[in-house]
Design a protein around this motif. Sequence first.
Motif, PDB file in Angstrom:
ATOM      1  N   HIS A  46       0.603  -1.252  -0.173  1.00 59.29           N
ATOM      2  CA  HIS A  46       0.057   0.015   0.192  1.00 59.29           C
ATOM      3  C   HIS A  46       0.912   1.155   0.316  1.00 59.29           C
ATOM      4  O   HIS A  46      -0.094   2.297  -0.280  1.00 59.29           O
ATOM      5  CB  HIS A  46      -0.816   0.119   1.659  1.00 59.29           C
ATOM      6  N   PHE A  47       1.754   1.468   0.583  1.00 56.47           N
ATOM      7  CA  PHE A  47       2.575   2.248   1.268  1.00 56.47           C
ATOM      8  C   PHE A  47       4.254   1.653   0.309  1.00 56.47           C
ATOM      9  O   PHE A  47       4.589   1.066   1.175  1.00 56.47           O
ATOM     10  CB  PHE A  47       2.447   3.244   2.123  1.00 56.47           C
ATOM     11  N   PRO A  48       4.573   2.581  -0.899  1.00 56.79           N
ATOM     12  CA  PRO A  48       6.694   2.071  -0.885  1.00 56.79           C
ATOM     13  C   PRO A  48       7.509   1.928   0.465  1.00 56.79           C
ATOM     14  O   PRO A  48       8.591   1.345   0.272  1.00 56.79           O
ATOM     15  CB  PRO A  48       6.464   2.752  -1.873  1.00 56.79           C
ATOM     16  N   ALA A  49       7.158   3.320   1.152  1.00 56.46           N
ATOM     17  CA  ALA A  49       7.772   3.917   1.983  1.00 56.46           C
ATOM     18  C   ALA A  49       6.752   4.420   3.201  1.00 56.46           C
ATOM     19  O   ALA A  49       5.884   5.072   3.362  1.00 56.46           O
ATOM     20  CB  ALA A  49       8.979   4.857   1.575  1.00 56.46           C
ATOM     21  N   LYS A  50       7.848   4.504   4.501  1.00 56.10           N
ATOM     22  CA  LYS A  50       6.677   4.840   5.744  1.00 56.10           C
ATOM     23  C   LYS A  50       6.373   6.463   5.337  1.00 56.10           C
ATOM     24  O   LYS A  50       5.684   6.423   5.686  1.00 56.10           O
ATOM     25  CB  LYS A  50       7.833   5.077   6.591  1.00 56.10           C
ATOM     26  N   HIS A  51       7.419   6.919   5.267  1.00 54.65           N
ATOM     27  CA  HIS A  51       6.751   8.116   5.210  1.00 54.65           C
ATOM     28  C   HIS A  51       5.832   8.921   3.732  1.00 54.65           C
ATOM     29  O   HIS A  51       5.210   9.646   3.944  1.00 54.65           O
ATOM     30  CB  HIS A  51       7.859   9.631   4.325  1.00 54.65           C
ATOM     31  N   GLU A  52       5.051   7.873   3.000  1.00 48.15           N
ATOM     32  CA  GLU A  52       4.436   7.468   1.740  1.00 48.15           C
ATOM     33  C   GLU A  52       2.610   7.614   2.530  1.00 48.15           C
ATOM     34  O   GLU A  52       1.767   8.214   1.840  1.00 48.15           O
ATOM     35  CB  GLU A  52       4.356   7.203   0.846  1.00 48.15           C
ATOM     36  N   VAL A  53       2.829   7.091   4.352  1.00 46.22           N
ATOM     37  CA  VAL A  53       1.460   7.706   5.031  1.00 46.22           C
ATOM     38  C   VAL A  53       0.961   8.871   4.666  1.00 46.22           C
ATOM     39  O   VAL A  53       0.390   9.135   4.403  1.00 46.22           O
ATOM     40  CB  VAL A  53       1.972   6.793   6.138  1.00 46.22           C
ATOM     41  N   LEU A  54       1.740  10.223   4.532  1.00 46.33           N
ATOM     42  CA  LEU A  54       1.929  11.494   4.858  1.00 46.33           C
ATOM     43  C   LEU A  54       1.873  12.322   3.583  1.00 46.33           C
ATOM     44  O   LEU A  54       1.514  13.028   4.235  1.00 46.33           O
ATOM     45  CB  LEU A  54       2.732  12.420   5.247  1.00 46.33           C
ATOM     46  N   GLY A 108       6.002  18.745  12.484  1.00 49.31           N
ATOM     47  CA  GLY A 108       6.736  18.249  13.344  1.00 49.31           C
ATOM     48  C   GLY A 108       7.918  17.647  13.744  1.00 49.31           C
ATOM     49  O   GLY A 108       8.705  17.885  14.149  1.00 49.31           O
ATOM     50  N   THR A 109       8.591  17.405  11.583  1.00 46.74           N
ATOM     51  CA  THR A 109       9.525  16.291  11.921  1.00 46.74           C
ATOM     52  C   THR A 109      10.291  17.018  10.956  1.00 46.74           C
ATOM     53  O   THR A 109      10.685  17.108   9.369  1.00 46.74           O
ATOM     54  CB  THR A 109       9.094  15.509  11.647  1.00 46.74           C
ATOM     55  N   PRO A 110      11.252  17.492  11.022  1.00 44.69           N
ATOM     56  CA  PRO A 110      12.575  17.925  10.282  1.00 44.69           C
ATOM     57  C   PRO A 110      12.787  17.864   9.246  1.00 44.69           C
ATOM     58  O   PRO A 110      12.849  18.027   8.365  1.00 44.69           O
ATOM     59  CB  PRO A 110      13.608  18.352  11.247  1.00 44.69           C
ATOM     60  N   ALA A 111      12.784  15.725   9.567  1.00 48.14           N
ATOM     61  CA  ALA A 111      13.558  15.215   8.164  1.00 48.14           C
ATOM     62  C   ALA A 111      12.040  15.064   7.144  1.00 48.14           C
ATOM     63  O   ALA A 111      13.084  14.681   5.916  1.00 48.14           O
ATOM     64  CB  ALA A 111      13.553  13.670   9.014  1.00 48.14           C
ATOM     65  N   LEU A 112      10.890  15.208   7.792  1.00 49.70           N
ATOM     66  CA  LEU A 112      10.160  15.334   6.628  1.00 49.70           C
ATOM     67  C   LEU A 112       9.778  16.399   6.038  1.00 49.70           C
ATOM     68  O   LEU A 112       8.803  16.244   4.736  1.00 49.70           O
ATOM     69  CB  LEU A 112       8.693  14.955   7.069  1.00 49.70           C
ATOM     70  N   ARG A 113      10.112  17.745   6.154  1.00 48.06           N
ATOM     71  CA  ARG A 113      10.117  18.930   6.027  1.00 48.06           C
ATOM     72  C   ARG A 113      10.459  19.072   4.411  1.00 48.06           C
ATOM     73  O   ARG A 113       9.778  19.419   2.829  1.00 48.06           O
ATOM     74  CB  ARG A 113      10.877  19.854   6.623  1.00 48.06           C
ATOM     75  N   GLY A 114      11.657  18.442   3.894  1.00 45.94           N
ATOM     76  CA  GLY A 114      12.460  18.268   2.645  1.00 45.94           C
ATOM     77  C   GLY A 114      11.336  16.971   2.082  1.00 45.94           C
ATOM     78  O   GLY A 114      11.178  17.292   1.048  1.00 45.94           O
ATOM     79  N   GLU A 115      10.933  16.226   2.260  1.00 42.64           N
ATOM     80  CA  GLU A 115      10.237  15.323   1.648  1.00 42.64           C
ATOM     81  C   GLU A 115       8.638  16.047   1.132  1.00 42.64           C
ATOM     82  O   GLU A 115       8.693  15.498   0.388  1.00 42.64           O
ATOM     83  CB  GLU A 115       9.941  13.932   2.241  1.00 42.64           C
TER      84      GLU A 115
END
Length: 184
Positions: A46-54, A108-115
């Motif tokens: 369903h999601f190729p990677a964990k961050h894809e949920v968001l 709230g997650t700096p690593a996700l801002r780039g994504e």
Amino acid sequence: MSKSERTRERLAGAALTLFERQGFEQTTVAQIAAAAGVTEMTFFRHFPAKHEVLFEDPYDALVADAVAAQPEDLDPLRRAVRGLRQAWSRVPEPDGDVVRRRVRIVAGTPALRGEMWRNNGETERLVAEQLIRDGARPLSAKVAAAAVLAAVTAALLEWSVSEDTPLGDAVLTALETVEGGRDE
């Protein structure tokens, strides 16, 4: 709703709850799958990677088409703003709670801002390409697309931490601001 759609929804709900409770980076795919009652392999179907949920953005084509529908004699920035405004008016207001939770986790997650910026990059590219196809100079088209997407992103991030502003109002305020405060 199909079984696959229900499973995807369960996975997304479990992921949001875990991300909020223990943080995005501390949450594993195994934990999400277990909370949803499925295997890790099912998660990855369903999601190729964990961050894809968001990051779910089914509107790229709609935005590019709306920009294309604007009068070609307008400057690139005005075409991009009006196109985005028109596209926004064509989609139903998303489930504010779910979207707000997703954006709040990203904010709230700096690593996700780039994504988030990479995710917006596809929309930005499509808008710029449409403007260029319609005769805009490449730099003007790219700046207009970037400015509009940056404004909408800023609005989303601000909206995610405020409970009193509807998402549509935040997006329209961002577009009006980019357009120079005009209310058309």
